[in-house]
Design a protein around this motif. Structure first.
Motif, short mmCIF file in Angstrom:
data_model
loop_
_atom_site.label_atom_id
_atom_site.label_comp_id
_atom_site.label_asym_id
_atom_site.label_seq_id
_atom_site.Cartn_x
_atom_site.Cartn_y
_atom_site.Cartn_z
N GLY A 382 0.77 -1.24 0.17
CA GLY A 382 -0.10 -0.09 0.21
C GLY A 382 0.64 1.25 -0.03
N LYS A 383 1.82 1.20 0.76
CA LYS A 383 2.71 2.39 0.74
C LYS A 383 3.35 2.53 -0.53
N ALA A 384 3.96 1.60 -1.14
CA ALA A 384 4.60 1.78 -2.35
C ALA A 384 3.47 2.25 -3.40
N SER A 385 2.49 1.71 -3.50
CA SER A 385 1.43 2.31 -4.30
C SER A 385 1.16 3.75 -4.18
N ALA A 386 0.99 4.17 -2.89
CA ALA A 386 0.60 5.43 -2.71
C ALA A 386 1.79 6.41 -3.19
N ALA A 387 3.03 5.71 -2.93
CA ALA A 387 4.27 6.79 -3.37
C ALA A 387 4.44 6.85 -4.91
N GLY A 388 3.75 5.74 -5.60
CA GLY A 388 3.97 5.69 -7.11
C GLY A 388 5.33 5.06 -7.20
N ALA A 389 5.56 4.03 -6.42
CA ALA A 389 7.05 3.24 -6.41
C ALA A 389 6.68 1.79 -6.29
N LYS A 390 5.99 1.39 -7.18
CA LYS A 390 5.60 -0.27 -7.22
C LYS A 390 6.65 -1.15 -7.65
N ASP A 391 7.75 -0.57 -8.42
CA ASP A 391 8.81 -1.44 -9.03
C ASP A 391 9.72 -1.87 -7.86
N GLY A 392 9.95 -3.32 -7.93
CA GLY A 392 10.68 -4.06 -7.09
C GLY A 392 10.21 -5.06 -6.04
N PHE A 393 11.05 -5.34 -4.98
CA PHE A 393 10.35 -6.53 -4.35
C PHE A 393 11.37 -6.69 -3.08
N VAL A 394 11.06 -7.32 -1.87
CA VAL A 394 12.03 -7.81 -0.76
C VAL A 394 12.27 -9.46 -1.10
N LYS A 395 13.38 -9.91 -1.16
CA LYS A 395 13.44 -11.48 -1.12
C LYS A 395 14.36 -11.76 0.22
N VAL A 396 13.89 -12.78 0.74
CA VAL A 396 14.61 -13.29 2.01
C VAL A 396 14.62 -14.66 1.85
N ILE A 397 15.84 -15.04 2.62
CA ILE A 397 16.14 -16.52 2.45
C ILE A 397 16.47 -17.04 3.82
N PHE A 398 15.98 -18.25 4.30
CA PHE A 398 16.05 -18.68 5.50
C PHE A 398 16.87 -20.26 5.58
N ASP A 399 17.50 -20.69 6.44
CA ASP A 399 17.79 -22.06 6.70
C ASP A 399 16.61 -22.87 7.12
N ALA A 400 16.31 -23.90 6.24
CA ALA A 400 15.01 -24.51 6.39
C ALA A 400 15.17 -25.31 7.79
N LYS A 401 16.19 -25.61 8.19
CA LYS A 401 16.21 -26.59 9.47
C LYS A 401 16.19 -25.86 10.74
N TYR A 402 16.86 -24.59 10.70
CA TYR A 402 16.95 -23.96 12.41
C TYR A 402 16.33 -22.82 12.03
N GLY A 403 15.75 -22.04 10.65
CA GLY A 403 15.02 -20.81 10.80
C GLY A 403 16.35 -19.71 10.64
N GLU A 404 17.54 -19.99 10.58
CA GLU A 404 18.58 -18.85 10.58
C GLU A 404 18.26 -17.92 9.30
N PHE A 405 18.19 -16.49 9.63
CA PHE A 405 18.27 -15.53 8.64
C PHE A 405 19.64 -15.63 7.88
N LEU A 406 19.42 -16.01 6.50
CA LEU A 406 20.75 -16.37 5.66
C LEU A 406 20.90 -15.19 4.94
N GLY A 407 19.82 -14.59 4.35
CA GLY A 407 20.14 -13.25 3.60
C GLY A 407 18.98 -12.62 3.26
N ALA A 408 19.11 -11.24 2.68
CA ALA A 408 18.02 -10.63 2.11
C ALA A 408 18.24 -9.66 1.19
N HIS A 409 17.50 -9.65 0.15
CA HIS A 409 17.77 -8.76 -1.24
C HIS A 409 16.79 -8.20 -1.83
N MET A 410 16.79 -6.63 -1.75
CA MET A 410 15.70 -5.64 -2.02
C MET A 410 16.26 -4.94 -3.25
N MET A 411 14.98 -4.65 -3.98
CA MET A 411 15.30 -3.70 -5.00
C MET A 411 13.88 -2.82 -5.04
#
Length: 463
Positions: A382-411
């Protein structure tokens, strides 16, 4: 003069180290050959962000109708004024560092610093006079400069590095940018935004090649939409700059092509400033253009340390600052943890912005992790739509076994301000479910991190 510590170089590694040393009670001096703040404040991080802000304002003006605002006439770029604003911002920041030196009672010694035996630093001033100073500890923080290739020799006018790119006398009509790391992409975005025809040439298969592949491909699509031509898997073989236009000979997988441009910007990384600072005379060990140091930045020579671009690790301002603090705190006898170089955020300030930390999806798999991946597009925000900035995403990666936060990649819009949440979460060893159960404010861009985490675990609400 006798000091507890002398720092050679006043960039974000050097001046931060000096301030922390002073806070810890060390009598400190800093040596600088040009301008306090180093490349980052004067010719890098800060002035480029001022240029990029001007480009963003120009884009807002050109698209004001999208926000229900009509502007009579057409927006026009005053290139000289844009450059002047950028230089004024840089000058203001450099003066800020001068103030910090005085506030912290740090002696500033202007000139070229060189190791001169055990505990000694020789400083040659601009007028040629030489003075020698002594210190128990010496930190080398001499930074880097634009790297040159034999096929891409810089003349400072037609074939340029990043320093000339932010201080050109007039806006070029066309430009070839060689290299698509953060520096290359930021300048490509800036010049394209204000009307220069820009072509980006990248040797590897994807632009911003250190980023997750989804980000690389998404950013390429976005920049192409903006009018930037992108050539990947391509190499600049030679540049003929004898005519009015540079003729850039580019080798591609489909054969050689020649592109003409007023200016060629070489953005293929940096070379370290190790020449002439006394490393060989004193016996400081180096390897492949980097000073060899331990986890606390001590060299093989007692009392000599090195931080920033001239040592292992990412050549980033915030890395140099963290290294300077770690080094000085260790010298002062504090308990210090070594820096985790896998938890360093990287940012590219084009539009849309790019920010990342930790493992890419490919690297996580190669490291042997079973992973859970979540992705939340800003088109659903909703905030991105209101700002006129809908391009991009957030991508997150977790270890399936323990849930460790392995990485995040945003555009996307403002994601460089969002990545610190993930850096802190990883530092505190948060799991995927910790992120999901952390209540994020609505509507914000940052709630996309929570939504992406929920997507990884099949709990996403707004997709």
């Amino acid at each position: 003069m006798n000091y507890d510590l002398i720092v050679i170089g006043s960039g974000p590694g050097g001046y931060v180290a000096a301030i922390r040393a002073s806070q810890l009670g060390l009598k400190t001096a800093i040596v600088e050959k040009e301008s306090l703040g180093g490349i980052c404040l004067n010719w890098g991080c800060i002035p480029t962000k001022a240029l990029l802000k001007s480009a963003q304002v120009f884009e807002y003006i050109n698209h004001s109708a999208d926000y229900g605002i009509t502007i009579e006439g057409q927006g026009k770029v005053d290139f000289g004024a844009v450059i002047k604003r950028s230089r004024n911002v840089a000058d203001g920041m450099s003066k800020g560092v001068q103030f910090l030196m005085k506030k912290n009672k740090i002696d500033v010694i202007m000139g070229f610093g060189k190791l001169k035996g055990a505990g000694k630093v020789e400083v040659k001033a601009a007028d040629g006079t030489i003075a020698e100073h002594q210190a128990k500890h010496i930190i080398l923080a001499t930074g880097g400069r634009s790297r040159e290739l034999p096929s891409l020799k810089q003349d400072g006018k037609k074939v340029i590095g990043y320093r000339q790119a932010m201080n050109l006398p007039q806006q070029p009509k066309s430009m070839v940018v060689v290299g698509s790391g953060a520096i290359g992409i930021e300048f490509a975005y800036f010049y394209n935004s204000i009307g220069t025809k820009v072509t980006v040439v990248e040797f590897l298969d994807n632009i911003v090649p250190l980023e997750d592949e989804d980000v690389s491909k998404g950013l390429a699509r976005s920049l192409k939409k903006q009018g930037i031509e992108i050539m990947t898997s391509s190499t600049v073989e030679s540049v003929d700059s004898t005519g009015d236009l540079c003729k850039v000979n580019i080798k591609t997988d489909k054969g050689n092509v020649v592109i003409e441009a007023e200016v060629v910007l070489s953005a293929i990384g940096i070379s370290t400033n190790l020449e002439g600072i006394g490393l060989e005379e004193v016996g400081v060990k180096t390897d492949k253009g980097k000073v060899l140091v331990d986890d606390y930045y001590k060299t093989n020579i007692e009392g000599v340390y090195a931080i920033g671009d001239i040592v292992k690790g990412q050549a980033l301002a915030h890395v140099a600052s963290a290294e300077g603090i770690t080094c000085v705190e260790k010298i002062a006898g504090l308990h210090v943890e070594p820096i985790n170089y896998n938890n360093i955020p990287g940012c590219t300030y084009c539009s849309p912005e790019v920010a990342s930390v930790g493992y890419t999806e490919k690297a996580a798999k190669e490291a042997g992790y079973e992973i859970k991946v979540g992705k939340f597009p800003f088109s659903a925000s909703g905030k991105a739509s209101a700002a006129g900035a809908k391009d991009g995403f957030v991508k997150v990666i977790f270890d399936a076994k323990y849930g460790e936060f392995l990485g995040a990649h945003m555009m996307g819009y403002n994601v460089t301000e969002m990545i610190a949440e993930v850096v802190a979460a990883r530092k505190l060893e948060c799991t995927g479910h910790d992120i999901i159960k952390t209540v994020h404010p609505h509507p914000t861009m940052s709630e996309a991190v929570m939504e992406a985490a929920a997507d990884a675990y099949g709990e996403v609400i707004h997709l």
